[in-house]
Design a protein around this motif. Structure first.
Motif, PDB file in Angstrom:
ATOM      1  N   GLY A  97       0.821  -1.202   0.000  1.00 32.57           N
ATOM      2  CA  GLY A  97       0.000   0.000   0.000  1.00 32.57           C
ATOM      3  C   GLY A  97       0.857   1.255   0.000  1.00 32.57           C
ATOM      4  N   TYR A  98       0.390   2.263   0.718  1.00 35.49           N
ATOM      5  CA  TYR A  98       1.085   3.549   0.787  1.00 35.49           C
ATOM      6  C   TYR A  98       1.709   3.720   2.173  1.00 35.49           C
ATOM      7  N   ARG A  99       2.878   4.365   2.173  1.00 31.25           N
ATOM      8  CA  ARG A  99       3.600   4.558   3.432  1.00 31.25           C
ATOM      9  C   ARG A  99       4.178   5.962   3.470  1.00 31.25           C
ATOM     10  N   PHE A 100       4.107   6.585   4.649  1.00 31.40           N
ATOM     11  CA  PHE A 100       4.747   7.884   4.850  1.00 31.40           C
ATOM     12  C   PHE A 100       6.193   7.658   5.292  1.00 31.40           C
ATOM     13  N   THR A 101       7.129   8.325   4.628  1.00 28.37           N
ATOM     14  CA  THR A 101       8.542   8.235   4.972  1.00 28.37           C
ATOM     15  C   THR A 101       9.086   9.642   5.185  1.00 28.37           C
ATOM     16  N   ASP A 102       9.577   9.910   6.370  1.00 31.04           N
ATOM     17  CA  ASP A 102      10.118  11.237   6.635  1.00 31.04           C
ATOM     18  C   ASP A 102      11.544  11.341   6.103  1.00 31.04           C
ATOM     19  N   ARG A 103      11.949  12.565   5.795  1.00 30.84           N
ATOM     20  CA  ARG A 103      13.333  12.832   5.430  1.00 30.84           C
ATOM     21  C   ARG A 103      14.124  13.138   6.700  1.00 30.84           C
ATOM     22  N   PRO A 104      15.447  12.914   6.663  1.00 24.14           N
ATOM     23  CA  PRO A 104      16.264  13.313   7.818  1.00 24.14           C
ATOM     24  C   PRO A 104      16.058  14.805   8.110  1.00 24.14           C
ATOM     25  N   GLY A 105      15.776  15.106   9.349  1.00 21.59           N
ATOM     26  CA  GLY A 105      15.566  16.499   9.735  1.00 21.59           C
ATOM     27  C   GLY A 105      14.122  16.931   9.793  1.00 21.59           C
ATOM     28  N   ASP A 106      13.195  16.103   9.284  1.00 21.95           N
ATOM     29  CA  ASP A 106      11.775  16.452   9.368  1.00 21.95           C
ATOM     30  C   ASP A 106      11.306  16.447  10.824  1.00 21.95           C
ATOM     31  N   TYR A 107      10.322  17.290  11.086  1.00 21.96           N
ATOM     32  CA  TYR A 107       9.658  17.319  12.395  1.00 21.96           C
ATOM     33  C   TYR A 107       8.223  16.865  12.194  1.00 21.96           C
ATOM     34  N   VAL A 108       7.842  15.793  12.853  1.00 18.44           N
ATOM     35  CA  VAL A 108       6.474  15.277  12.783  1.00 18.44           C
ATOM     36  C   VAL A 108       5.877  15.394  14.180  1.00 18.44           C
ATOM     37  N   ASP A 109       4.856  16.230  14.323  1.00 14.55           N
ATOM     38  CA  ASP A 109       4.380  16.570  15.672  1.00 14.55           C
ATOM     39  C   ASP A 109       3.834  15.367  16.436  1.00 14.55           C
ATOM     40  N   LEU A 110       3.187  14.424  15.767  1.00 12.62           N
ATOM     41  CA  LEU A 110       2.647  13.256  16.472  1.00 12.62           C
ATOM     42  C   LEU A 110       3.776  12.412  17.056  1.00 12.62           C
ATOM     43  N   TRP A 111       4.846  12.219  16.294  1.00 16.16           N
ATOM     44  CA  TRP A 111       5.981  11.446  16.800  1.00 16.16           C
ATOM     45  C   TRP A 111       6.684  12.185  17.934  1.00 16.16           C
ATOM     46  N   ALA A 112       6.791  13.517  17.779  1.00 15.50           N
ATOM     47  CA  ALA A 112       7.408  14.316  18.852  1.00 15.50           C
ATOM     48  C   ALA A 112       6.561  14.228  20.115  1.00 15.50           C
ATOM     49  N   TRP A 113       5.244  14.308  19.948  1.00 14.31           N
ATOM     50  CA  TRP A 113       4.335  14.231  21.090  1.00 14.31           C
ATOM     51  C   TRP A 113       4.528  12.921  21.861  1.00 14.31           C
ATOM     52  N   ARG A 114       4.613  11.831  21.122  1.00 10.15           N
ATOM     53  CA  ARG A 114       4.750  10.540  21.782  1.00 10.15           C
ATOM     54  C   ARG A 114       6.098  10.415  22.500  1.00 10.15           C
ATOM     55  N   ALA A 115       7.153  10.912  21.882  1.00  9.70           N
ATOM     56  CA  ALA A 115       8.470  10.865  22.536  1.00  9.70           C
ATOM     57  C   ALA A 115       8.463  11.694  23.812  1.00  9.70           C
ATOM     58  N   LEU A 116       7.823  12.848  23.761  1.00 12.76           N
ATOM     59  CA  LEU A 116       7.774  13.732  24.930  1.00 12.76           C
ATOM     60  C   LEU A 116       6.905  13.137  26.032  1.00 12.76           C
ATOM     61  N   ALA A 117       5.743  12.591  25.659  1.00 17.02           N
ATOM     62  CA  ALA A 117       4.860  12.002  26.664  1.00 17.02           C
ATOM     63  C   ALA A 117       5.536  10.823  27.351  1.00 17.02           C
ATOM     64  N   ASP A 118       6.267  10.024  26.570  1.00 13.28           N
ATOM     65  CA  ASP A 118       6.984   8.889  27.159  1.00 13.28           C
ATOM     66  C   ASP A 118       8.056   9.379  28.133  1.00 13.28           C
ATOM     67  N   ARG A 119       8.789  10.426  27.750  1.00 10.58           N
ATOM     68  CA  ARG A 119       9.854  10.922  28.625  1.00 10.58           C
ATOM     69  C   ARG A 119       9.278  11.544  29.887  1.00 10.58           C
ATOM     70  N   ALA A 120       8.183  12.275  29.773  1.00  9.48           N
ATOM     71  CA  ALA A 120       7.556  12.865  30.961  1.00  9.48           C
ATOM     72  C   ALA A 120       7.111  11.776  31.930  1.00  9.48           C
ATOM     73  N   ALA A 121       6.549  10.685  31.387  1.00  6.36           N
ATOM     74  CA  ALA A 121       6.125   9.576  32.247  1.00  6.36           C
ATOM     75  C   ALA A 121       7.318   8.923  32.935  1.00  6.36           C
ATOM     76  N   GLU A 122       8.455   8.861  32.226  1.00  4.51           N
ATOM     77  CA  GLU A 122       9.648   8.234  32.798  1.00  4.51           C
ATOM     78  C   GLU A 122      10.197   9.017  33.990  1.00  4.51           C
ATOM     79  N   ILE A 123      10.187  10.338  33.899  1.00  8.67           N
ATOM     80  CA  ILE A 123      10.814  11.131  34.967  1.00  8.67           C
ATOM     81  C   ILE A 123       9.834  11.501  36.077  1.00  8.67           C
TER      82      ILE A 123
END
Length: 533
Positions: A78-104
């Protein structure tokens, strides 16, 4: 490119607001982190199968026009989204941040609370509005909203741990009203009200839930909520809890006279270094939250700092051993760590005198305490913005003999000195006091090919910071302009990992660039000044 699927926009130079169908398709592709079939995309985007058999192909073509053809890949599955090096994707950033906040959150709730607040600000209000009303999209939307609600609940838990009961009691009622099925949200509100001295109101919320469930002929409240209601009625002492104490690292900043409610780049950098050893010593909750935000969204941050530290250490060692430098002055000096000039010089050239300069008196005080040895290391309050006062300062003159060669290092001050303040002129005024045989070592953040994944978060992170705490990026040409007439560049201008380094790491997307320059003389030490040895 900034790809903001939570709000439905794409930013590359200018902002493009996505229409409903491309936005829905992009959200589904980004969330999937894998291929989606044409039929799966149809179910997300259209309530009824489109009559046009090429509808998905046309939709993908339209999406490629916005985000770039290489980001929407068609493959067998099917179809797939592929980011380029340096792209900012807010959903992925959100998940990384939420995970880190939960860790600390367990060990450092004081930092977790502002990190959660910043993380949740990535969501627009109302969240995920204006999307197609399809069953597949409703399922996707519900899954993402549940992630957001989980973070909101965790933030409320942290607020209660910090003793901020009134704040939680003010913020939770709207969420409880919007999400009446989430009993944990209600339990947090009831506990906040109880600890805020409003037990009757807390218990009324429970009774209202019981009445609603009875009318709907639903099950009774869960056992955890029943138990909390019983504890509230009996005023169980177990519901009371002392707020989490302020960590020693915050207390150290306050004791040194630092501003606890202002983010400090120096303290953030110190935290990033100490974080690796698990022994942060001088950073406030806001500093730690901001550093964690940057590390989660732009992991390059820590590597750039390490490379700048290693660059400084290599230069100090080279200048002491090969050029006989016996005195060093560092502008905007970071809080000392294992790469600090005095630590490196102590091994390479015992007796080397070092002066650290920083504009924050609390950083100066703490740095002196860490460095010790005031006979050979002194930390003074000053700035490149007033170079002549720095030259004449008694504490500087006690260790620096301006008639003899000196190494002047700046890996930080220039990163917060914008062009209107004429950094080249200020640096030239300071270097004018240096004797022939002196060296200048500079590292700055590169302005060339800075990825959007870095630009966006940096701009947001420092948007409200004072001028002297905003980061400045420079090109190689601008770096070259900092070298005064009569001085010669002897190493660089290049990625700092490549300067005086036989085994450089591969350059990253975002770099610090630097140079070493010399004020020529006939000879000094074991090598001619200006000669790269």
């Amino acid at each position: 490119m900034l790809i903001k699927v939570l709000s439905g926009s794409v930013v590359e130079g200018e902002t493009t607001e996505l229409t409903v169908q491309p936005r829905a398709a992009l959200l589904a592709l980004v969330e999937a982190r894998g291929a989606l079939s044409a039929s799966a995309l149809m179910e997300v985007v259209w309530e009824q199968p489109p009559r046009d058999p090429r509808a998905v192909i046309k939709l993908m073509s339209k999406l490629r026009e916005v985000v770039g053809a290489d980001r929407i890949v068609h493959e067998a599955a099917g179809y797939r989204f592929t980011d380029r090096p340096g792209d900012y994707v807010d959903l992925w950033a959100w998940r990384a941040l939420a995970d880190r906040a939960a860790e600390i959150a367990v060990d450092d709730p004081h930092a977790a609370e502002p990190l959660y607040r910043r993380t949740l600000s990535l969501w627009p209000e109302p969240p995920l509005a204006g999307l197609p009303a399809t069953i597949a999209m409703d399922t996707l939307r519900r899954r993402l909203l549940d992630e957001r609600l989980d973070a909101l609940e965790r933030r409320a838990e942290v607020q209660l741990r910090l003793g901020r009961h009134r704040q939680a009691a003010a913020e939770l009622p709207r969420l409880v009203e919007e999400e009446p099925q989430r009993e944990h949200l209600l339990s947090l509100l009831m506990l906040a009200l109880y600890r805020a001295g409003r037990p009757s109101e807390a218990y009324r919320h429970y009774l209202r839930l019981c009445d609603r469930l009875a009318r709907e002929k639903g099950p009774r409240p869960g056992r955890a909520l029943q138990r909390l209601a019983e504890q509230i009625q009996s005023a169980d002492p177990a519901l009371e809890e002392d707020p989490a104490p302020l960590p020693a690292t915050d207390r150290a900043v306050i004791a040194a006279g630092g501003e606890a409610f202002r983010v400090s780049i120096a303290r953030m950098e110190h935290y990033v270094v100490d974080r690796q050893s698990g022994a942060a010593t001088f950073a406030t909750a806001r500093d730690r939250a901001m550093a964690e935000y940057m590390l989660a969204v732009t992991p390059e941050t820590s590597e750039i700092q390490r490379e700048a530290d290693r660059f400084g250490a290599r230069c100090v060692r080279r200048l002491v051993i090969d050029h006989g430098i016996e005195q060093i002055l560092e502008l905007g000096a970071p809080i000392p760590n294992r790469y600090a000039p005095h630590a490196v010089a102590r091994l390479a050239g015992p007796g080397t005198r070092v002066v650290y300069v920083h504009r924050d008196p609390s950083v100066v005080e703490h740095s002196q305490r860490l460095a010790g040895r005031p006979d050979s290391v002194v930390c003074v309050c000053g700035t490149l913005r007033d170079p002549l006062s720095l030259v004449d300062a008694p504490e500087v003159r006690r260790l620096i003999d301006w008639s003899r060669p000196v190494a002047i290092i700046d890996r930080h001050e220039l990163n917060a000195t914008p062009a209107p303040e004429e950094p080249a002129r200020l640096l030239a005024a300071l270097l004018g006091a240096a004797a022939p045989g002196s060296f200048l070592v500079v590292a700055v953040l590169s302005a060339e090919a800075v990825p959007d994944r870095v630009v966006g978060p940096l701009a947001e992170a420092f948007a409200n910071a004072p001028l002297d705490e905003r980061l400045v990026h420079r090109t190689r040409a601008e770096l070259a302009e900092l070298v005064p007439p009569g001085w010669e560049v002897v190493a660089g201008i290049d990625d700092v990992a490549r300067i005086w380094n036989d085994r450089p790491n591969p350059p990253g997307l975002w770099q610090a660039i630097g140079l070493v320059a010399a004020k020529p003389c006939t000879t000094f030490g074991s090598a001619e000044v200006g000669e790269v040895t």
